[in-house]
Design a protein around this motif. Structure first.
Motif, mmCIF file in Angstrom:
data_model
loop_
_atom_site.group_PDB
_atom_site.id
_atom_site.type_symbol
_atom_site.label_atom_id
_atom_site.label_comp_id
_atom_site.label_asym_id
_atom_site.label_seq_id
_atom_site.Cartn_x
_atom_site.Cartn_y
_atom_site.Cartn_z
ATOM 1 N N ALA A 87 0.844 -1.197 0.000
ATOM 2 C CA ALA A 87 0.000 0.000 0.000
ATOM 3 C C ALA A 87 0.880 1.248 0.000
ATOM 4 C CB ALA A 87 -0.915 -0.018 1.213
ATOM 5 N N ARG A 88 1.015 1.874 -1.147
ATOM 6 C CA ARG A 88 1.899 3.031 -1.286
ATOM 7 C C ARG A 88 1.377 4.238 -0.501
ATOM 8 N NH1 ARG A 88 5.610 1.908 -5.302
ATOM 9 N NH2 ARG A 88 4.999 0.208 -6.647
ATOM 10 N N GLY A 89 0.093 4.319 -0.237
ATOM 11 C CA GLY A 89 -0.469 5.448 0.490
ATOM 12 C C GLY A 89 0.155 5.618 1.857
ATOM 13 N N ARG A 90 0.463 4.534 2.515
ATOM 14 C CA ARG A 90 1.066 4.613 3.846
ATOM 15 C C ARG A 90 2.474 5.189 3.761
ATOM 16 N NH1 ARG A 90 -1.632 -0.456 4.332
ATOM 17 N NH2 ARG A 90 -3.330 -0.243 5.799
ATOM 18 N N LEU A 91 3.218 4.846 2.703
ATOM 19 C CA LEU A 91 4.568 5.354 2.570
ATOM 20 C C LEU A 91 4.572 6.804 2.117
ATOM 21 C CD1 LEU A 91 6.415 2.316 1.030
ATOM 22 C CD2 LEU A 91 6.438 3.122 3.368
ATOM 23 N N LEU A 92 3.563 7.212 1.375
ATOM 24 C CA LEU A 92 3.505 8.586 0.914
ATOM 25 C C LEU A 92 3.321 9.547 2.082
ATOM 26 C CD1 LEU A 92 1.410 8.281 -2.338
ATOM 27 C CD2 LEU A 92 3.859 8.652 -2.114
ATOM 28 N N ALA A 93 2.721 9.086 3.168
ATOM 29 C CA ALA A 93 2.539 9.950 4.333
ATOM 30 C C ALA A 93 3.879 10.459 4.841
ATOM 31 C CB ALA A 93 1.821 9.185 5.445
ATOM 32 N N ALA A 94 4.933 9.679 4.668
ATOM 33 C CA ALA A 94 6.259 10.086 5.139
ATOM 34 C C ALA A 94 6.795 11.262 4.327
ATOM 35 C CB ALA A 94 7.234 8.909 5.052
ATOM 36 N N ALA A 142 1.967 8.825 10.733
ATOM 37 C CA ALA A 142 2.138 7.538 10.062
ATOM 38 C C ALA A 142 2.986 6.594 10.886
ATOM 39 C CB ALA A 142 2.790 7.742 8.697
ATOM 40 N N SER A 143 3.772 7.134 11.818
ATOM 41 C CA SER A 143 4.688 6.284 12.549
ATOM 42 C C SER A 143 4.192 5.889 13.925
ATOM 43 C CB SER A 143 6.046 6.984 12.688
ATOM 44 O OG SER A 143 5.909 8.119 13.505
ATOM 45 N N SER A 144 2.965 6.198 14.242
ATOM 46 C CA SER A 144 2.479 5.830 15.562
ATOM 47 C C SER A 144 2.490 4.320 15.700
ATOM 48 C CB SER A 144 1.066 6.374 15.781
ATOM 49 O OG SER A 144 0.124 5.520 15.201
ATOM 50 N N SER A 145 2.589 3.855 16.921
ATOM 51 C CA SER A 145 2.700 2.416 17.127
ATOM 52 C C SER A 145 1.347 1.772 17.382
ATOM 53 C CB SER A 145 3.650 2.126 18.295
ATOM 54 O OG SER A 145 3.171 2.760 19.459
ATOM 55 N N SER A 146 0.261 2.433 17.012
ATOM 56 C CA SER A 146 -1.057 1.864 17.214
ATOM 57 C C SER A 146 -1.345 0.812 16.156
ATOM 58 C CB SER A 146 -2.114 2.969 17.153
ATOM 59 O OG SER A 146 -2.103 3.579 15.885
ATOM 60 N N PRO A 147 -2.197 -0.180 16.474
ATOM 61 C CA PRO A 147 -2.493 -1.250 15.522
ATOM 62 C C PRO A 147 -3.105 -0.737 14.230
ATOM 63 C CG PRO A 147 -3.372 -1.772 17.699
ATOM 64 C CD PRO A 147 -2.851 -0.379 17.750
ATOM 65 N N GLU A 148 -3.882 0.371 14.289
ATOM 66 C CA GLU A 148 -4.519 0.858 13.074
ATOM 67 C C GLU A 148 -3.539 1.530 12.125
ATOM 68 O OE1 GLU A 148 -5.146 3.850 16.386
ATOM 69 O OE2 GLU A 148 -5.557 1.745 16.181
ATOM 70 N N ALA A 149 -2.268 1.679 12.528
ATOM 71 C CA ALA A 149 -1.274 2.303 11.657
ATOM 72 C C ALA A 149 -0.954 1.425 10.458
ATOM 73 C CB ALA A 149 0.004 2.618 12.434
ATOM 74 N N GLY A 150 -1.268 0.135 10.502
ATOM 75 C CA GLY A 150 -1.154 -0.705 9.326
ATOM 76 C C GLY A 150 0.035 -1.626 9.318
ATOM 77 N N GLU A 151 0.123 -2.341 8.202
ATOM 78 C CA GLU A 151 1.139 -3.383 8.079
ATOM 79 C C GLU A 151 2.531 -2.840 7.823
ATOM 80 O OE1 GLU A 151 0.713 -4.412 3.375
ATOM 81 O OE2 GLU A 151 -0.589 -5.447 4.774
ATOM 82 N N GLY A 152 2.683 -1.590 7.491
ATOM 83 C CA GLY A 152 3.979 -1.006 7.241
ATOM 84 C C GLY A 152 4.699 -0.605 8.513
ATOM 85 N N GLN A 153 4.254 -1.107 9.636
ATOM 86 C CA GLN A 153 4.775 -0.770 10.951
ATOM 87 C C GLN A 153 6.019 -1.564 11.302
ATOM 88 O OE1 GLN A 153 3.384 2.067 12.124
ATOM 89 N NE2 GLN A 153 4.115 1.417 14.077
ATOM 90 N N ILE A 154 6.835 -0.971 12.133
ATOM 91 C CA ILE A 154 7.916 -1.674 12.823
ATOM 92 C C ILE A 154 7.557 -1.597 14.299
ATOM 93 C CG2 ILE A 154 10.377 -1.654 13.415
ATOM 94 C CD1 ILE A 154 9.837 -2.365 10.503
ATOM 95 N N HIS A 155 7.552 -2.701 14.978
ATOM 96 C CA HIS A 155 7.161 -2.754 16.380
ATOM 97 C C HIS A 155 8.412 -2.848 17.253
ATOM 98 C CE1 HIS A 155 3.130 -3.406 14.854
ATOM 99 N NE2 HIS A 155 3.670 -4.283 14.029
ATOM 100 N N LYS A 188 8.860 -4.620 6.939
ATOM 101 C CA LYS A 188 7.555 -4.142 7.410
ATOM 102 C C LYS A 188 6.834 -5.262 8.159
ATOM 103 C CE LYS A 188 5.388 -5.021 2.989
ATOM 104 N NZ LYS A 188 4.691 -4.477 1.860
ATOM 105 N N GLY A 189 6.284 -4.876 9.303
ATOM 106 C CA GLY A 189 5.583 -5.830 10.151
ATOM 107 C C GLY A 189 6.481 -6.543 11.143
ATOM 108 N N ALA A 190 7.774 -6.299 11.093
ATOM 109 C CA ALA A 190 8.722 -6.992 11.979
ATOM 110 C C ALA A 190 8.795 -6.303 13.338
ATOM 111 C CB ALA A 190 10.108 -7.034 11.343
ATOM 112 N N GLN A 191 9.511 -6.929 14.230
ATOM 113 C CA GLN A 191 9.688 -6.452 15.590
ATOM 114 C C GLN A 191 11.178 -6.239 15.842
ATOM 115 O OE1 GLN A 191 8.577 -9.390 18.570
ATOM 116 N NE2 GLN A 191 7.189 -7.882 19.453
ATOM 117 N N VAL A 192 11.536 -5.104 16.451
ATOM 118 C CA VAL A 192 12.930 -4.838 16.814
ATOM 119 C C VAL A 192 13.063 -5.077 18.311
ATOM 120 C CG1 VAL A 192 14.787 -3.135 16.897
ATOM 121 C CG2 VAL A 192 13.210 -3.159 14.958
ATOM 122 N N ASP A 193 14.052 -5.873 18.677
ATOM 123 C CA ASP A 193 14.259 -6.273 20.064
ATOM 124 C C ASP A 193 15.703 -5.990 20.453
ATOM 125 O OD1 ASP A 193 13.653 -7.527 22.557
ATOM 126 O OD2 ASP A 193 14.488 -9.412 21.836
#
Length: 154
Positions: A21-28, A38-51, A117-122
């Motif tokens: 979904a390019r729309g999510r990246l265009l927000a940047a 676009a970078s909030s860590s809420s679930p509704e931010a979408g699949e382009g998230q890094i947790h 995208k969708g991964a987790q940083v630990d």
């Protein structure tokens, strides 16, 4: 430099095979306010998230000062084809996405985001090493035993 060109070509090929979904990246690219939203860590931010895990947030708050943040990049190489690269940085580029949680920030450029995208940083602390790691990367088909390199799903 050749590795960066190879990564860009691979990212372009990945976009052609599996567009996201390019729309999510265009927000940047719409400015700092849109980038923060676009970078909030809420679930509704979408699949382009890094947790970020709690241990990642805690360690970043311990080691960063002022405007420093953790940069996550994906480079060609490693024993599985691609490898994660972590560094501390202070410059946010126009194509970067900022992921913030609890005051800790992780920044990923748009080409690398396609691979994580969708991964987790630990942050993991063991007897023989302490390091930031990428966990549960949905874009990775398989990884090496040390967790620093991976191959992508096509």
């Amino acid at each position: 430099m050749a590795a960066v060109r190879g990564l860009s070509r691979t990212a372009a090929a990945l976009r052609a095979v599996a567009p996201w979904a390019r729309g999510r990246l265009l927000a940047a690219s719409r400015g700092p306010q849109a980038r923060r939203e676009a970078s909030s860590s809420s679930p509704e931010a979408g699949e382009g998230q890094i947790h970020l895990t709690a241990s990642c947030v805690q360690r970043l708050l311990e080691i960063t000062e002022g405007s420093e943040f953790l940069r996550l990049e994906v480079e060609g190489g490693g024993c599985s084809g691609f490898q994660y690269k972590f560094s501390l940085d202070t410059v946010i580029n126009p194509d970067d996405r900022v992921f913030e949680q609890g005051g800790a920030r992780v920044v990923v450029d748009s080409d690398s985001l396609a691979f994580v995208k969708g991964a987790q940083v630990d942050f993991s602390q063991e007897l023989i090493r302490s390091s930031f790691q990428v966990l549960n990367n949905p874009q990775a088909q398989q990884g090496c035993s040390c967790g620093s390199s991976f191959s992508i799903k096509l």
